[in-house]
Design an enzyme around this catalytic site. Structure first.
Site, PDB file in Angstrom:
ATOM      1  N   ASN A 158      41.977  49.001  53.079  1.00  0.00           N
ATOM      2  CA  ASN A 158      43.337  48.960  52.504  1.00  0.00           C
ATOM      3  C   ASN A 158      43.457  49.907  51.320  1.00  0.00           C
ATOM      4  O   ASN A 158      44.487  50.549  51.125  1.00  0.00           O
ATOM      5  CB  ASN A 158      43.710  47.534  52.091  1.00  0.00           C
TER       6      ASN A 158
ATOM      7  N   ILE B 242      39.041  35.176  41.700  1.00  0.00           N
ATOM      8  CA  ILE B 242      40.353  34.593  41.397  1.00  0.00           C
ATOM      9  C   ILE B 242      40.693  34.901  39.943  1.00  0.00           C
ATOM     10  O   ILE B 242      39.919  34.590  39.035  1.00  0.00           O
ATOM     11  CB  ILE B 242      40.346  33.080  41.683  1.00  0.00           C
ATOM     12  N   LEU B 243      41.828  35.554  39.759  1.00  0.00           N
ATOM     13  CA  LEU B 243      42.249  35.923  38.396  1.00  0.00           C
ATOM     14  C   LEU B 243      42.838  34.705  37.693  1.00  0.00           C
ATOM     15  O   LEU B 243      43.513  33.885  38.307  1.00  0.00           O
ATOM     16  CB  LEU B 243      43.270  37.058  38.470  1.00  0.00           C
TER      17      LEU B 243
ATOM     18  N   HIS C   9      47.110  39.398  52.339  1.00  0.00           N
ATOM     19  CA  HIS C   9      46.330  38.262  52.836  1.00  0.00           C
ATOM     20  C   HIS C   9      46.388  38.246  54.366  1.00  0.00           C
ATOM     21  O   HIS C   9      47.462  38.390  54.949  1.00  0.00           O
ATOM     22  CB  HIS C   9      46.906  36.959  52.268  1.00  0.00           C
TER      23      HIS C   9
END
Ligand code: GRF
Length: 192
Positions: free
Chosen positions: A22, A97-98, A114
């Site tokens: 991506n 995970i932020l 996602h």
């Protein structure tokens, strides 16, 4: 959501952890005239991320933050993003995970891709779960990032048919191909 329009292109950071297909696709998209973004920074949580080769190939600044001490690393990343005038963050296979605190500094300016038809199958192993549940369709989603995992407002979604003998590996390939169309389309939708 914050609109980031203007004459100048939007300085963008892409966060990765893995292959970076991506990322590569977004870099290519950023080079076309109509693209509203430039890719100015690549952040990874591991030096093993294969996608880092695209930083060298396209001469884009890259930085690695291992997230051993997530709070510290997030502070350093925020400083870096501000120094580089980054206005948009694209998560592309980023496996950390932020925190709420980080996200609130960039609210409405962090997006993620996602590999499922959200709100179905948040988290990992989306293709295996879709096949095990005998779903007829899988897909991918680009959405805004909020403090709740894979739950922010959906920007664009693409539905993909699951064939009767589909394996998770073949489905992953099919979905990834569509992801490469969806991410640029979602960015165009935000900024046009
Ligand atoms: C993609 O399937 C993306 O949807 C998910 O992680 C994968 C990353 O693939 N979040 P790549 O590293 O961009 O090839």
């Amino acid at each position: 959501m914050v609109k980031l329009t203007g004459l100048k292109k939007i300085k963008t950071a892409v966060f990765i952890s893995g292959t970076g297909s991506n990322l590569k696709n977004l870099i290519k998209f950023s080079k076309i005239k109509k693209s509203p973004i430039t890719i100015d920074l690549i952040i990874s949580n591991t030096s093993k991320a294969k996608g880092l080769i695209f930083a060298n190939e396209y001469k884009i600044k890259k930085r690695i933050f291992r997230f051993k001490n997530p709070r510290n690393d997030e502070k350093k990343i925020l400083k870096l993003l501000k120094n580089e005038n980054i206005q948009l963050i694209c998560l592309a296979g980023f496996m950390k995970i932020l925190s709420k605190n980080f996200i609130k500094e960039f609210i409405g300016k962090i997006i993620n891709i996602h590999p499922s038809l959200l709100p179905k199958y948040k988290g990992v192993n989306t293709h295996v779960r879709a096949i095990n549940n005998k779903d007829k369709f899988a897909g991918c989603t680009v959405h805004y990032v909020t403090a709740k995992l894979d739950s922010g407002k959906i920007i664009l979604q693409k539905k993909i048919k699951i064939s009767p003998k589909e394996k998770s590996t073949s489905l992953a390939k099919k979905v990834l191909k569509q992801e490469h169309k969806l991410y640029p389309a979602a960015i165009m939708k935000i900024f046009n």
